[in-house]
Design an enzyme around this catalytic site. Structure first.
Site, PDB file in Angstrom:
ATOM      1  CB  CYS A   2      -0.901   0.010   1.226  1.00 48.18           C
ATOM      2  SG  CYS A   2      -1.919  -1.464   1.387  1.00 48.18           S
ATOM      3  NE  ARG A  27       4.195   1.903  -1.677  1.00 48.91           N
ATOM      4  CZ  ARG A  27       5.309   1.211  -1.482  1.00 48.91           C
ATOM      5  NH1 ARG A  27       6.346   1.413  -2.270  1.00 48.91           N
ATOM      6  NH2 ARG A  27       5.390   0.316  -0.523  1.00 48.91           N
ATOM      7  CD1 TRP A  73      -2.557  -4.299  -5.190  1.00 45.54           C
ATOM      8  CD2 TRP A  73      -1.874  -5.648  -3.539  1.00 45.54           C
ATOM      9  NE1 TRP A  73      -2.353  -5.550  -5.722  1.00 45.54           N
ATOM     10  CE2 TRP A  73      -1.948  -6.400  -4.743  1.00 45.54           C
ATOM     11  CE3 TRP A  73      -1.484  -6.294  -2.367  1.00 45.54           C
ATOM     12  CZ2 TRP A  73      -1.621  -7.751  -4.797  1.00 45.54           C
ATOM     13  CZ3 TRP A  73      -1.162  -7.639  -2.426  1.00 45.54           C
ATOM     14  CH2 TRP A  73      -1.227  -8.348  -3.625  1.00 45.54           C
ATOM     15  CG  ASN A  99       3.037  -0.812   2.897  1.00 45.44           C
ATOM     16  OD1 ASN A  99       2.399  -1.741   2.430  1.00 45.44           O
ATOM     17  ND2 ASN A  99       4.265  -0.525   2.502  1.00 45.44           N
ATOM     18  N   GLY A 100       1.853  -3.080   5.134  1.00 47.12           N
ATOM     19  CA  GLY A 100       2.497  -4.261   5.689  1.00 47.12           C
ATOM     20  C   GLY A 100       1.472  -5.306   6.070  1.00 47.12           C
ATOM     21  CD  GLU A 477      10.274  -8.036 -18.452  1.00 45.77           C
ATOM     22  OE1 GLU A 477       9.772  -6.914 -18.253  1.00 45.77           O
ATOM     23  OE2 GLU A 477      10.270  -8.942 -17.576  1.00 45.77           O
ATOM     24  CE  LYS A 481       6.797  -5.303 -17.887  1.00 40.30           C
ATOM     25  NZ  LYS A 481       7.418  -6.370 -17.286  1.00 40.30           N
ATOM     26  CD  GLU A 484       3.819  -7.329 -15.408  1.00 46.05           C
ATOM     27  OE1 GLU A 484       4.233  -7.376 -14.233  1.00 46.05           O
ATOM     28  OE2 GLU A 484       4.393  -6.666 -16.299  1.00 46.05           O
ATOM     29  CG  HIS A 500      10.959 -30.970 -25.536  1.00 45.25           C
ATOM     30  ND1 HIS A 500      11.214 -32.295 -25.801  1.00 45.25           N
ATOM     31  CD2 HIS A 500      12.017 -30.276 -26.047  1.00 45.25           C
ATOM     32  CE1 HIS A 500      12.375 -32.421 -26.417  1.00 45.25           C
ATOM     33  NE2 HIS A 500      12.883 -31.208 -26.581  1.00 45.25           N
ATOM     34  CE  LYS A 597       7.531   0.252 -10.870  1.00 39.78           C
ATOM     35  NZ  LYS A 597       7.732  -0.261 -12.227  1.00 39.78           N
TER      36      LYS A 597
END
Length: 602
Positions: A2, A27, A73, A99-100, A477, A481, A484, A500, A597
């Site tokens: 958060c 965040r 969040w 936050n936590g 990557e 992206k 996401e 395979h 983030k």
């Protein structure tokens, strides 16, 4: 994960809190709220949804020269009005943002309820204002009550609190980031610098165990026992405009386009007379190292793969480990081990836990991060900064490029020091072409056909990305992206692995994006052709004169360069494909669902 902000000083605080929350929304963005103290009570305004919805819900900003704010969040409880922060005690005299994760909140909540405390949310945070309220009944001061409260908590937290009738902000940190901003007439607290960068660039990075009291004309920092603590004041070299969106529709596109300047900053001063020159890491720094372990998560993990492969090519024993799996995957660790934490924010919980574990087993630690003063930078034995500048878009772009380049340079420094290692045979050519990389990225940005291809393949069922060697990490990557920000199914594979298993999923609705680096590209070409034979359209990401162009159905061009840097140019093309596809689909590009983030919880 958060974002919290607090402010005390002259003039009304509400507008500053709201703008700070907007700057922190990367965040978390499933609910938001503020609390302001104006001498006639603590006024709380909060709601589910984004900060813009909170602002719309406020007919008039509440007055008061001090307050706290939060953008959430969710970890405990769904995103509802009741679960939004700030949270208060039963009487509404104490307001807290957090936050936590409070691991023992269920036990604490049951004990508080048995003593008559009433709760309104499903969150772990709500126990904190109730604890402060209860301890205030017997403690000599509110500050003492805050100390008692945080001593009761188990888990991670960055906390800011205000109390009715008191002109002070109380804060504490343990395991979650918290930074103090210092201005001439006011003080700030926030999870991250961009929250108040418009107002000041003078900061103090708080450390675990710090307790802070902000008053209109002073601040003080102590440990949990009340002993004064001195922390250095740093100047942040980020331009406030770098943290803004400017004329762009999305932060992500701005950050993709800013890669030439970010890479120039990453490279500056780090190549001297054809050799790597990393500040603070002169020749011989790593002479006692035998094994290198890279630990990282997400995009940083893909960048770490760059480092692992280059070190192995240089004859150094190296492995890359997902930070969340370090405990079970690390193997033997001792004083000859170098654990390299790759983390954009320097606050990623799993990565911090991994390097602490490594350090506890005797390893030397090194942080590769973007944030000076971050927890990783402070706790590691050494730090190398990627110098990418602030990145706001949740989907990392410029930080991946800068991480990969920094790690490539680091590998050559390591290879020159470690017994049995040797820098790449063509290291001088590699370093010379690196200086051209920013211009090459600019060429890609100016001439890319990514939007056309994104439109052409928009209705596909799945999207596959393949590559070999350094191209494999780029494929992973590229797929990350895409998933996401588009919410479409995308996967990355090592080229030789396509047959395979994954080939069973290939149809004419499965475009294959094939990354060619110019080194050992045969497997990628062969496997792309095999997928093409099953109906899949193939997009070759390579220079114009590459043999793959002749067999591919489409082509995304990159300039000729050294194989080490070709993958990073291909990555820019794949970033643009993802961006344009998401834009065409109408996705919230900067705020993808369920993601934030900086992942500061495990």
């Amino acid at each position: 994960m958060c974002g919290i902000i607090a402010r005390i000083g002259r003039g009304d605080a509400a507008d500053t809190l709201l703008s700070g929350l907007e700057n922190l929304e990367y965040r978390g963005y499933d609910s938001a709220g503020i609390a302001v103290q104006n001498g006639s009570g603590v006024k709380v305004h909060k709601c589910s949804g984004e900060v813009s919805e909170l602002k719309a819900d406020l007919p008039k900003a509440p007055s008061g020269n001090m307050g706290i704010g939060h953008t959430r969040w969710s970890t405990h409880g769904p995103p509802t009005d009741e679960n939004a922060h700030p949270h208060t005690d039963t009487a509404g005299d104490v307001a807290v943002v957090h936050n936590g994760v409070i691991e023992n909140y269920e036990v604490l909540k049951a004990e508080l309820q048995s003593r008559g405390h009433e709760f309104e949310s499903d969150t772990d945070t709500e126990v904190i204002p109730h604890l402060i309220d209860e301890y205030r009944e017997t403690a000599a001061t509110t500050e003492a009550a805050v100390r008692q409260a945080v001593a009761t908590l188990e888990g991670s937290y960055a906390i800011a609190a205000i109390v009715d009738g008191e002109e002070a902000v109380y804060a504490a940190r343990q395991g979650s980031p918290l930074v103090l901003g210092i201005d001439a007439d006011e003080w700030y607290l926030a999870s991250d610098v961009p929250a108040f960068l418009d107002h000041t660039d003078e900061v103090i990075y708080l450390e675990d165990g710090d307790v802070v009291v902000l008053e209109p004309d002073a601040y003080r920092i102590t440990d949990r026992d009340g002993n004064p603590v001195t922390r250095s004041v740093d100047t942040v070299d980020w331009d406030p405009e770098d943290a803004g969106k400017g004329e762009y529709d999305h932060y992500m596109r701005k950050e993709i386009d800013s890669q030439p300047s970010a890479l120039s900053n990453t490279i500056e001063g780090r190549i001297e007379d054809g050799e790597v020159a990393l500040e603070g890491l002169p020749a011989g720094t790593f002479a006692d190292v035998e094994t290198v372990q890279f630990v990282a998560c997400g995009t940083s993990y893909h960048a770490a793969m760059y480092g692992e492969q280059l070190l192995k090519a240089a004859g150094v024993h190296a492995q890359v480990i997902r930070a969340s799996e370090y405990d079970s995957m690390a193997g033997p660790v001792d004083e000859t081990t170098l654990a390299v934490a790759v983390t954009q924010s320097g606050e990623t919980a799993d990565t911090l836990d991994a390097i602490r574990t490594a350090s506890g087993r005797g390893a030397r630690t090194l942080a590769v991060t973007n944030v000076v003063g971050s927890t990783a930078a402070r706790e590691a034995d050494d730090a190398v900064y990627i110098r990418a500048g602030p990145e706001v878009g949740v989907a990392a772009t410029k930080t991946y490029s800068s991480q990969a380049v920094t790690l490539a340079l680091l590998t050559q420094r390591l290879a020159a020091d470690v017994s049995g290692g040797a820098t790449l045979e063509d290291v001088e050519t590699m370093l010379a072409t690196l200086e051209d990389l920013p211009d090459h990225v600019e060429e890609v940005l100016e001439a890319s056909r990514a939007e056309t291809l994104a439109r052409e393949f928009l209705d596909s069922r799945s999207y596959f990305f393949i590559g070999h060697g350094l191209g494999y990490s780029v494929a992973l990557e590229g797929a990350l992206k895409f998933k996401e920000i588009t919410y479409e199914h995308a996967e990355g594979f090592a080229s030789g692995e396509l047959k395979h298993g994954p080939l069973a999923l290939v149809t004419d609705e499965t475009p294959i994006f094939a990354v060619f680096t110019g080194h050992d590209d045969g497997k990628t070409k062969t496997n792309a052709i095999e997928a093409q034979a099953r109906g899949a359209p193939v997009v070759a990401v390579c220079p114009d004169d590459h043999p793959a162009v002749e067999v591919a159905d489409a082509h995304l061009s990159i300039p000729e360069t050294h194989p080490v840097w070709a993958g990073l140019l291909a990555n820019v093309q794949l970033q643009l494909v993802s961006y344009h596809a998401a834009d065409l689909l109408g996705r919230p590009i900067d705020k993808p669902r369920n993601l934030a983030k900086s992942v500061t919880v495990e």
